[in-house]
Design an enzyme around this catalytic site. Structure first.
Site, mmCIF file in Angstrom:
data_model
loop_
_atom_site.group_PDB
_atom_site.id
_atom_site.type_symbol
_atom_site.label_atom_id
_atom_site.label_comp_id
_atom_site.label_asym_id
_atom_site.label_seq_id
_atom_site.Cartn_x
_atom_site.Cartn_y
_atom_site.Cartn_z
ATOM 1 N N ASP A 198 25.183 -0.950 -11.167
ATOM 2 C CA ASP A 198 26.001 0.254 -11.230
ATOM 3 C C ASP A 198 26.382 0.627 -9.793
ATOM 4 O OD1 ASP A 198 27.465 2.405 -12.098
ATOM 5 O OD2 ASP A 198 25.905 3.236 -13.382
HETATM 6 C C1 BGC Z 1 28.817 4.971 -13.654
HETATM 7 C C2 BGC Z 1 29.288 3.745 -14.394
HETATM 8 C C3 BGC Z 1 30.716 3.451 -14.021
HETATM 9 C C4 BGC Z 1 30.798 3.262 -12.522
HETATM 10 C C5 BGC Z 1 32.197 2.902 -12.029
HETATM 11 C C6 BGC Z 1 29.077 4.875 -12.162
HETATM 12 O O1 BGC Z 1 28.809 6.065 -11.501
HETATM 13 O O2 BGC Z 1 27.443 5.184 -13.901
HETATM 14 O O3 BGC Z 1 29.125 3.935 -15.771
HETATM 15 O O4 BGC Z 1 31.191 2.344 -14.715
HETATM 16 O O5 BGC Z 1 30.402 4.469 -11.899
HETATM 17 O O6 BGC Z 1 33.049 3.966 -12.084
#
Ligand code: BGC
Length: 738
Positions: A268
């Site tokens: 993530d």
């Molecule tokens: C989130 C993800 C997301 C990623 C990209 C993160 O903060 O937890 O679910 O896909 O950002 O935007």
């Protein structure tokens, strides 16, 4: 366009051969470049990222959605880098792109996997037109805490419903083949247990015993792996002491060895470097080491891999074979997407944005997602012929942006049809309609429009009260400790009640709310979640009876926050509560001595049941269930059994009912939930019509993971219920015999 041929093996050749051949030509630095996903959401990405693309130190970008810029980035990667490897272009396409569908929790309330599939497809077609070839969706974290802001992004509390809806979304995003125009790779996230964060506070710790992990949280991910999802994303959260991004047990032992998953794993956002903040590593270098050896293939928006992997390999701490495996998985998806043959997007080959197909899907999804929680005295539908005037009151009646919900970076509020507009369209000049917003937003505590609202309501035949939460009150890092109606909305309801007019509450929200403090003051509640672009027409059609509500709750609605966690599949415990065993705080004598009589699992200050159970949802007609039967008294492991019920539409409207099958494994080597959803189906019946609804269960459907981590089918007694919610009471029984 002119570009060097990236591999000597062309399309049509075996992907594994193409990957092997390409890997053999890559330097270690180029391989590590493929493991880096860079943020592109800044001014003119080609200028900022161009050099990194040319020298092969980036293999993927996220957050670039201008198709010309995406094509330019692809051109640099393909034509100006040594090997010409095209880019993955990622984006959070969560519930639509320009056209916005209901939030995933709303989509789950449709209990309609065909709609989830079609919704993901129309989202993919729109996103692909912008050059996106990889979405960070679906989120399939089982979510049992409505305080958690990301419950909005989930398919709710049930691992079975989440598995079905998640699988359908993946099929929609990825299409029949990833090479098809408009197919994009999906991502099952967040691996794993993120929905169980303590007190529903985003990014907090989770503690999940292994049996619970496998029987509940893992199930949707297992389904995603089975259907061939292109990628998995790690979780920000700490699982039993090891954060998801550095957790070798879940990323390697479970995901690779147990699930046999062959796609790639992305971290993530910057969660590799966060391993240090968690207290798992001392510095970024160790974070890179821990993440890559745990099983992370791509780092999102961080520089630990880019800065340290090369050294780690050269020092022999990370084997080059491990890097090859990771890069092989990434390249494999790029080949499967057909990017080596067609790196560029020609938007002309894709349907227009907000096509009729997309808008109709958004409308159907909104329609089927809306749950009629309460309908006292048949307050709904509104009878147009008896209505002369209508008051529309509340902060969420006419909010083109707010009805879209969380994660709508690309959503176009200009496309939204609001409830107020749609109601105007339906009533035309046949009904006098007056609108008072009454509150600047759902959180407002300035009640100076309440007098006016009360006056307008008092002069109308009925009041439509639009309440709930704006989109910013749910979603990532937007958790609430108190999930009742925010601001002065409860006071607004009270003022409306004083008018004595029928009050229809329409709620727009990103989570289940606690509604005990208003439920008796309104005649009807339509719970519309954040319904998306076409929420207005869907709501209006239901209000005026052009359509019949059919949504069912994908998550339990507690009475008060203190009941959380409360979900339908809890364990029985040794002292389950019943109406005979509970006492209320006000009924206890002031000096009552402590006794052990009547002790059971309840709170002194609220009921032990929720306000609205999982699976609940009313209709404008009434459905009756009877004759729940099992086709046999016994089945053997490996066998199947049919459980059926007779369903009758007792009312005078044709309508759809979501018929639900629950079972309980009455005694097992580890205690099993009081009910588990095992099947569901939307059934349409005309007035007075009766049908038999059958579900086939095989013994595998009744299996669970035991303490040894192995799946087991244990002989013994099972109960099965079929009904319209998780508190269905028509039951049958059968046995598994060895
Ligand atoms: C989130 C993800 C997301 C990623 C990209 C993160 O903060 O937890 O679910 O896909 O950002 O935007």
């Amino acid at each position: 366009m002119n570009r060097p041929k990236p591999t000597s093996l062309g399309a049509g050749q075996d992907t594994a051969d193409r990957v092997r051949e390409l890997l053999s030509r890559m330097t270690l630095a180029e391989k590590i470049g493929q493991m880096c996903l860079a943020e592109g959401g800044h001014d003119h990405p080609p200028a900022v990222l161009g050099d990194d693309l040319r020298n092969g130190s980036i293999g993927a970008v996220l957050n670039v959605v201008d198709v010309e810029i995406v094509n330019e980035l692809q051109r640099i990667a393909v034509e100006e880098s040594r090997l010409g490897i095209p880019l993955l272009v990622g984006r959070d396409v969560i519930h639509g792109f320009k056209t916005v569908l209901p939030i995933p929790l709303g989509l789950a309330a449709t209990w309609n996997p065909d709609l989830a599939r079609e919704g993901a497809r129309v989202a993919a077609l729109e996103a692909a037109k912008a050059g996106v070839n990889w979405t960070f969706a679906p989120m399939i974290d089982v979510s049992r805490d409505p305080r958690w802001g990301r419950i909005a992004e989930s398919f709710g509390e049930c691992e079975y419903l989440t598995s079905v809806m998640g699988r359908a979304s993946i099929e929609g995003f990825q299409g029949d083949r990833l090479t098809d125009t408009g197919s994009i790779a999906a991502c099952a996230k967040h691996f794993i247990g993120y929905g169980a964060v303590e007190s529903g506070r985003d990014y907090a710790t989770t503690n999940i015993p292994d049996t619970e992990l496998r029987n509940v949280y893992l199930r949707p991910f297992r389904a995603a792996a089975e259907v061939g999802v292109g990628s998995f994303m790690t979780s920000f959260s700490d699982l039993n002491g090891v954060p998801g991004t550095g957790n070798r047990y879940i990323l390697s032992d479970v995901l690779r060895d147990e699930l046999g998953y062959g796609g790639f794993v992305v971290s993530d956002w910057d969660s590799v470097r966060q391993l240090k903040i968690h207290g798992l590593t001392e510095n970024d270098r160790e974070s890179a080491y821990t993440a890559v050896t745990a099983g992370v293939d791509i780092e999102m928006a961080g520089d630990a891999f880019g800065n340290h992997l090369l050294d780690l390999v050269e020092q022999g701490r990370v084997g080059e074979a491990q890097i090859d495996t990771a890069v092989g998985r990434i390249l494999s998806i790029k080949f499967q997407l057909g990017l080596f043959e067609n790196p560029y997007t020609d938007p002309g080959h894709l349907p227009e944005m907000a096509s009729n197909r997309a808008l109709n899907t958004a409308r159907d999804a909104a329609l089927q997602s809306i749950v009629l929680l309460k309908n006292e005295g048949g307050a709904l539908p509104l009878a147009m012929d008896r209505l002369r005037s209508l008051a529309v009151i509340g902060p969420l009646a006419d909010e083109a942006y707010e009805q879209l919900g969380t994660w709508v970076f690309d959503g176009d509020p200009g496309l939204s049809v609001t409830p107020l507009q749609a109601i105007r369209d339906v009533v035309g000049d046949r009904v006098e309609l007056r609108y008072v917003r009454a509150m600047a937003n759902s959180r407002s505590r300035v009640g100076d429009e309440f007098d006016e609202a009360e006056k307008v309501a008092g002069a109308a035949d009925a009041v439509l009260l639009f309440l709930g939460e704006e989109s910013i009150l749910s979603g990532e890092a937007h958790c609430r400790a108190d999930i009742s109606l925010p601001g002065d909305q409860v006071e607004l309801v009270r003022r409306m009640r004083l008018t004595g007019k029928p009050i229809i509450a329409v709620m727009l929200a990103g989570r289940p709310l606690t509604l005990s403090n208003i439920v008796d003051d309104v005649d009807a509640i339509l719970f519309a979640w954040h319904p998306g672009t076409m929420g207005g027409p869907a709501i209006a059609d239901l209000l005026f009876g052009r359509e019949v509500p059919s949504g069912k709750l994908p998550a339990t609605f507690p009475r008060i926050v203190g009941q959380i966690p409360i979900y339908y599949s809890q364990k029985n415990g040794g002292k389950p509560p019943s109406t005979e065993t509970v006492v209320f705080i006000d009924d206890i004598d002031a000096y009552a001595p402590q006794t052990s009589l009547g002790m059971s699992a309840f709170h002194l200050d609220t009921h032990f049941t929720p306000l609205f159970p999982f699976g609940h949802g009313l209709s404008y007609t009434e459905f009756d269930y009877k004759d729940v039967r099992a086709s046999a008294e016994e089945i053997h492991p490996g066998g199947t059994i049919t459980v059926s019920a007779e369903l009758c539409n007792r009312g005078d409207r044709e309508a759809e009912e979501i018929v639900q099958l629950y079972t309980r494994d009455v005694a097992a080597s580890i205690t099993r939930p009081v009910r588990e959803l095992k099947g569901f189906r939307r059934v349409r019946l005309g007035p007075g019509e009766t049908t038999t609804v059958c579900f086939e269960l095989n013994s595998d459907d009744l299996s669970f993971y035991g303490q040894d981590g192995k799946r087991t089918v244990e002989p013994g007694l099972f109960h099965a219920w079929i009904g319209g919610s998780s508190d269905a009471d028509c039951r049958t029984r059968f046995r598994i015999v060895a």
